[in-house]
Design a protein around this motif. Structure first.
Motif, PDB file in Angstrom:
ATOM      1  N   GLU A  27      38.886  40.272  43.316  1.00 30.33           N
ATOM      2  CA  GLU A  27      37.666  39.650  43.834  1.00 30.33           C
ATOM      3  C   GLU A  27      37.404  38.282  43.203  1.00 30.33           C
ATOM      4  O   GLU A  27      36.804  37.413  43.830  1.00 30.33           O
ATOM      5  N   THR A  28      37.822  38.086  41.964  1.00 33.00           N
ATOM      6  CA  THR A  28      37.598  36.791  41.322  1.00 33.00           C
ATOM      7  C   THR A  28      38.690  35.791  41.681  1.00 33.00           C
ATOM      8  O   THR A  28      38.423  34.596  41.772  1.00 33.00           O
ATOM      9  N   TYR A  29      39.918  36.244  41.884  1.00 37.55           N
ATOM     10  CA  TYR A  29      40.999  35.318  42.219  1.00 37.55           C
ATOM     11  C   TYR A  29      40.917  34.884  43.676  1.00 37.55           C
ATOM     12  O   TYR A  29      41.157  33.722  44.002  1.00 37.55           O
ATOM     13  N   PHE A  30      40.627  35.826  44.577  1.00 39.59           N
ATOM     14  CA  PHE A  30      40.471  35.526  45.997  1.00 39.59           C
ATOM     15  C   PHE A  30      39.017  35.762  46.389  1.00 39.59           C
ATOM     16  O   PHE A  30      38.641  36.861  46.807  1.00 39.59           O
ATOM     17  N   PRO A  84      48.282  46.145  54.194  1.00 45.14           N
ATOM     18  CA  PRO A  84      49.310  47.189  54.036  1.00 45.14           C
ATOM     19  C   PRO A  84      48.721  48.549  53.637  1.00 45.14           C
ATOM     20  O   PRO A  84      49.212  49.589  54.074  1.00 45.14           O
ATOM     21  N   PHE A  85      47.645  48.537  52.835  1.00 45.03           N
ATOM     22  CA  PHE A  85      47.010  49.797  52.452  1.00 45.03           C
ATOM     23  C   PHE A  85      46.323  50.443  53.652  1.00 45.03           C
ATOM     24  O   PHE A  85      46.356  51.659  53.820  1.00 45.03           O
ATOM     25  N   VAL A  86      45.689  49.631  54.499  1.00 44.49           N
ATOM     26  CA  VAL A  86      44.977  50.158  55.663  1.00 44.49           C
ATOM     27  C   VAL A  86      45.964  50.754  56.658  1.00 44.49           C
ATOM     28  O   VAL A  86      45.741  51.852  57.185  1.00 44.49           O
ATOM     29  N   VAL A  87      47.071  50.053  56.911  1.00 40.05           N
ATOM     30  CA  VAL A  87      48.055  50.517  57.891  1.00 40.05           C
ATOM     31  C   VAL A  87      48.697  51.832  57.449  1.00 40.05           C
ATOM     32  O   VAL A  87      48.928  52.726  58.268  1.00 40.05           O
ATOM     33  N   ALA A  91      47.823  34.515  49.428  1.00 47.27           N
ATOM     34  CA  ALA A  91      47.417  35.806  49.977  1.00 47.27           C
ATOM     35  C   ALA A  91      48.496  36.357  50.905  1.00 47.27           C
ATOM     36  O   ALA A  91      48.815  37.551  50.871  1.00 47.27           O
ATOM     37  N   GLY A  92      49.098  35.494  51.721  1.00 46.77           N
ATOM     38  CA  GLY A  92      50.186  35.932  52.592  1.00 46.77           C
ATOM     39  C   GLY A  92      51.406  36.365  51.808  1.00 46.77           C
ATOM     40  O   GLY A  92      52.068  37.347  52.154  1.00 46.77           O
ATOM     41  N   ALA A  93      51.719  35.643  50.734  1.00 50.34           N
ATOM     42  CA  ALA A  93      52.854  36.026  49.887  1.00 50.34           C
ATOM     43  C   ALA A  93      52.592  37.351  49.200  1.00 50.34           C
ATOM     44  O   ALA A  93      53.495  38.193  49.077  1.00 50.34           O
ATOM     45  N   LEU A  94      51.352  37.563  48.773  1.00 48.16           N
ATOM     46  CA  LEU A  94      51.000  38.823  48.123  1.00 48.16           C
ATOM     47  C   LEU A  94      51.105  39.987  49.105  1.00 48.16           C
ATOM     48  O   LEU A  94      51.606  41.058  48.760  1.00 48.16           O
ATOM     49  N   PRO A 131      36.436  36.804  51.611  1.00 47.64           N
ATOM     50  CA  PRO A 131      36.698  38.162  52.115  1.00 47.64           C
ATOM     51  C   PRO A 131      37.890  38.230  53.063  1.00 47.64           C
ATOM     52  O   PRO A 131      38.589  39.249  53.111  1.00 47.64           O
ATOM     53  N   VAL A 132      38.151  37.158  53.814  1.00 45.10           N
ATOM     54  CA  VAL A 132      39.272  37.169  54.758  1.00 45.10           C
ATOM     55  C   VAL A 132      40.594  37.301  54.015  1.00 45.10           C
ATOM     56  O   VAL A 132      41.489  38.039  54.445  1.00 45.10           O
ATOM     57  N   LEU A 133      40.722  36.623  52.880  1.00 40.07           N
ATOM     58  CA  LEU A 133      41.961  36.704  52.105  1.00 40.07           C
ATOM     59  C   LEU A 133      42.133  38.097  51.502  1.00 40.07           C
ATOM     60  O   LEU A 133      43.246  38.633  51.458  1.00 40.07           O
ATOM     61  N   ARG A 134      41.041  38.693  51.047  1.00 41.66           N
ATOM     62  CA  ARG A 134      41.127  40.070  50.521  1.00 41.66           C
ATOM     63  C   ARG A 134      41.491  41.045  51.635  1.00 41.66           C
ATOM     64  O   ARG A 134      42.233  42.009  51.410  1.00 41.66           O
ATOM     65  N   MET A 135      40.996  40.801  52.851  1.00 36.45           N
ATOM     66  CA  MET A 135      41.340  41.656  53.983  1.00 36.45           C
ATOM     67  C   MET A 135      42.835  41.552  54.291  1.00 36.45           C
ATOM     68  O   MET A 135      43.499  42.571  54.545  1.00 36.45           O
ATOM     69  N   VAL A 136      43.393  40.336  54.225  1.00 35.32           N
ATOM     70  CA  VAL A 136      44.824  40.140  54.467  1.00 35.32           C
ATOM     71  C   VAL A 136      45.645  40.912  53.435  1.00 35.32           C
ATOM     72  O   VAL A 136      46.635  41.562  53.768  1.00 35.32           O
TER      73      VAL A 136
END
Length: 174
Positions: free
Chosen positions: A80-83, A95-98, A120-123, A86-91
């Motif tokens: 939460e502090t690095y990103f 993988p966890f949601v799917v 965020a995309g790389a993560l 909210p959109v980046l945290r959702m991205v």
């Protein structure tokens, strides 16, 4: 002619041995699934972690995944502090949601290069690979969503004699 026959007989023997080896591998439990597709095995280190590298634009993420309570640490800071967006945290959580594994893995990662969106995309890319190495049964759902494929789009470089990558100077007839 006799040498050719010996060569053919040797080839037949090699093919027969190869078929026997393939049958032995197929008969080995845990190597081939009943559907005929090869069964992947989990790839974990001595500390029980799965490792993967994710890339997006100019960002590179090194990701370690292990069973835990769902903590995500990025460069020593909480998610939460690095990103903060909210959109980046959702991205990152896609993988966890799917795979319906929200809160089951602890993630430790280091991210370098690019901006926050690329990181965020790389993560997400590295996290998907690490999860599929931790539990190979998660791979089909991650692959179906396209999370295991690297997005190869990068910023186009600026060319000589142009204002930007493609933009030219304004033409003046006189």
């Amino acid at each position: 002619m006799a040498d050719e026959r010996v060569g053919l007989d040797g080839l037949k023997d090699a093919l027969r041995d190869g078929a026997a080896a393939a049958a032995a591998v197929a008969a080995t439990p845990g190597v081939v699934s009943p559907e005929g597709a090869p069964q992947r095995e989990p790839q974990r280190d001595a500390m029980g972690r799965a490792y993967a590298t994710g890339r997006r634009k100019n960002a590179v993420a090194r990701v370690w995944v292990k069973a835990g309570s769902g903590r995500i640490t990025v460069n020593g800071r909480q998610l939460e502090t690095y990103f903060p967006r909210p959109v980046l945290r959702m991205v990152i959580n896609q993988p966890f949601v799917v795979t319906a594994t929200m809160g089951q893995f602890d993630v430790v990662c280091t991210v370098k290069g690019g901006g926050l969106s690329g990181q965020a995309g790389a993560l997400r890319h590295g996290l998907s690979h690490a999860m599929s190495r931790w539990d190979p049964t998660l791979r089909p759902s991650l692959k179906a969503q396209g999370f295991l494929t690297r997005d190869s789009r990068v910023v186009e470089r600026k060319k000589y004699g142009r204002r930007k990558a493609r933009r030219s100077f304004q033409f003046s007839k006189r």
